[in-house]
Design an enzyme around this catalytic site. Structure first.
Site, PDB file in Angstrom:
ATOM      1  N   GLY A 138       0.816  -1.203   0.000  1.00  0.00           N
ATOM      2  CA  GLY A 138       0.000   0.000   0.000  1.00  0.00           C
ATOM      3  C   GLY A 138       0.848   1.250   0.000  1.00  0.00           C
ATOM      4  N   GLY A 139       0.421   2.229   0.783  1.00  0.00           N
ATOM      5  CA  GLY A 139       1.142   3.499   0.842  1.00  0.00           C
ATOM      6  C   GLY A 139       2.571   3.355   1.292  1.00  0.00           C
ATOM      7  N   GLY A 150      18.333  10.724 -33.667  1.00  0.00           N
ATOM      8  CA  GLY A 150      18.126  11.373 -32.369  1.00  0.00           C
ATOM      9  C   GLY A 150      18.770  10.621 -31.229  1.00  0.00           C
ATOM     10  N   ALA A 151      18.949   9.301 -31.384  1.00  0.00           N
ATOM     11  CA  ALA A 151      19.581   8.517 -30.319  1.00  0.00           C
ATOM     12  C   ALA A 151      21.052   8.890 -30.161  1.00  0.00           C
ATOM     13  CB  ALA A 151      19.442   7.025 -30.619  1.00  0.00           C
TER      14      ALA A 151
END
Length: 517
Positions: A172-173, A407-408
């Site tokens: 959970g949290g 772009g890489a």
């Protein structure tokens, strides 16, 4: 004034209760599963005799809930400071043998006190997470307590290294505190990490699942990417903490623990000449290159199971601690996808925060093409790499081994992203796209007229490589600092690092940039 025997006896009684935790039977049950108790984890972490405990006599607060007061030793968590390999470190260890290690107000207050101390003293913080979650009977107070821990995790982010060890339930949290820290280690057995368990998922969605599918160390490491290391047991987890700390500074104002010798040894390594195949499409293991570059082959890989098409981790070159980022041609040909971009970007930002120089090894055919990647946001995720490298001010050295396309090429720390040195091997190819793709676009007429189209395509591809993708072309335009033989790489990087240790670079004043999350 002398302390009376009654007072001394009362002190010892209280200490004995606190030190016993959940009692001998629960401790024996842990040992039967080859697990350490909370206190034993801290004893293994710190050098003998150096642990100073905070809040040994902390008591569970029941005044608001109409409950009978009961003793919860240490309120289920052990906190304090000690020394690890001669360096001060703060730590907390949740005790599952005491009320399931559940978190309430006093429990959280002890953790927060330890986090505050780490920030003020400028020391790393280590957290052993082993808890059943929020203490239900404390209601919103327990939720508020979690919020106070999370707030401090964020305040300490970028100030001191934060390392989490998941050694039991983290549900959970509670899972968000480790997620906010820099590195997370999870034991292979007995540890679980999840937001909603199988029963909740089944009740809400109707989906049948198991803990192995959503909360195991293997899933968190290889699929979710929430953890950085899998430990075989508690002792291995502590050993990983020690190894990780050996590469990290105590805080963001200090340099990493370099081991710089007065005289730098300069020597070629002929083995590097033979590690990369001549065929640009043939895969090779980039980790073998890293191990030749790192002092004594000492390389600590981070997130080895996740996004294996990129390799990250720590090592030293010429005694200087560095962070390695390398394309892995053995997985997806080393292409950058969403997960690889996220993995590399966060590591680059961590290294920059803690003054760790970056060494980037490039063999990348581009960003991974595909409908799935485009629809999931490869543009946004790939931009994280651009943002991370461009905003980093530590020394940055890039080595282009083979392919560096499109772009890489830029995303893998080209000169335009602030690289201080860009070295290329003679086998490097730097271009907008690969030779085969470019030939199909640029030489359609020549191909259509050729009798043997395959032979003609191969011939044109070689011409393209020589004319448009040669490392000497990039070097001639000053996009590459030097073209070197692979055997010279370690010495070239070591010399460059030594010369860049005094690097200072300022940026426009601002709160922070807005990274494309």
């Amino acid at each position: 004034m002398a302390i009376s025997k009654a007072l001394a006896d009362e002190l010892e009684r209280r200490r004995a209760v606190a030190l016993a935790g959940g009692g001998e039977k629960k401790a024996e049950a842990r040992h039967a599963e080859a697990r350490m108790t909370a206190r034993e984890r801290l004893e293994a972490l710190f050098s003998p005799g150096t642990f100073q405990e905070f809040g040994l006599h902390a008591r569970h607060n029941t005044r608001h809930f109409g409950m009978e007061s009961r003793e919860i030793p240490g309120d289920g968590v052990i906190t304090g400071t000690g020394f690890v390999d001669g360096r001060p470190v703060a730590a907390f260890s949740q005790d599952f043998t005491v009320s399931g290690g559940s978190l309430g107000e006093i429990h959280a207050k002890k953790i927060c006190h330890t986090l505050d101390h780490a920030g003020k003293a400028g020391v790393p913080i280590i957290g052993f997470n082993d808890s059943g979650g929020a203490r239900i009977q404390e209601g919103v107070g327990a939720l508020s307590a979690y919020g106070q821990v999370f707030y401090r995790n964020v305040q300490l982010s970028g100030v001191v290294p934060q390392i989490s060890v998941i050694a039991g339930p983290c549900a959970g949290g509670a899972a968000y505190s480790p997620a906010l820290t820099d590195f997370t280690i999870m034991t292979r057995e007995h540890a679980q990490m999840f937001i909603c368990g199988p029963e909740v998922i089944r009740a809400v969605t109707g989906q049948a699942t198991s803990m192995d599918e959503i909360g195991s160390a293997e899933v968190q490491a290889s699929v979710a990417g929430n953890i950085h290391f899998i430990a075989e047991d508690d002792a291995h987890a502590v050993a990983l903490v020690h190894r990780l700390l050996s590469f990290l500074p105590s805080n963001n104002m200090m340099d990493p623990p370099h081991r710089i010798e007065p005289e730098l040894a300069i020597a070629d390594d002929p083995v590097l000449d033979d590690l990369v195949p001549e065929d640009p499409k043939a895969p090779f293991d980039c980790r073998k290159v890293i191990e030749r570059l790192a002092d004594e082959g000492d390389f600590l890989e981070v997130m080895a199971e996740f996004a294996a098409n990129i390799v990250i981790g720590f090592g030293r070159i010429g005694g200087i601690v560095v962070g390695f980022v390398a394309n892995q041609p053995m997985v997806k040909a080393g292409a950058l996808d969403i997960d690889a971009s996220d993995k590399a970007a966060r590591f680059v930002r961590f290294c920059n925060i803690f003054n760790i120089p970056l060494v980037t090894l490039v063999d990348v055919p581009g960003f991974l093409p595909g409908v799935h990647e485009e629809r999931r946001g490869i543009i946004r995720h790939g931009a994280k790499m651009l943002f991370s490298y461009a905003s980093s001010t530590v020394p940055k050295i890039t080595v282009i081994m083979r392919k560096a396309y499109g772009g890489a090429y830029i995303a893998m720390c080209s000169q335009d992203m602030g690289a201080d040195r860009v070295l290329a091997w003679p086998s490097a190819e730097i271009a907008v796209m690969g030779a085969e793709g470019a030939v199909n676009i640029l030489y359609r007429k020549e191909l259509s007229e050729a009798e043997d189209k395959r032979a003609k395509a191969k011939e044109l591809a070689e011409e393209y490589r020589a004319e448009f993708a040669s490392p000497y072309l990039s070097a001639g335009m000053l996009f590459v600092s030097d073209v070197i033989q692979p055997r010279q790489t370690r010495s070239a990087i070591a010399l460059a690092l030594r010369g860049l240790m005094s690097k200072r670079e300022t940026r426009p004043p601002k709160k922070h940039g807005n990274i494309p999350l």
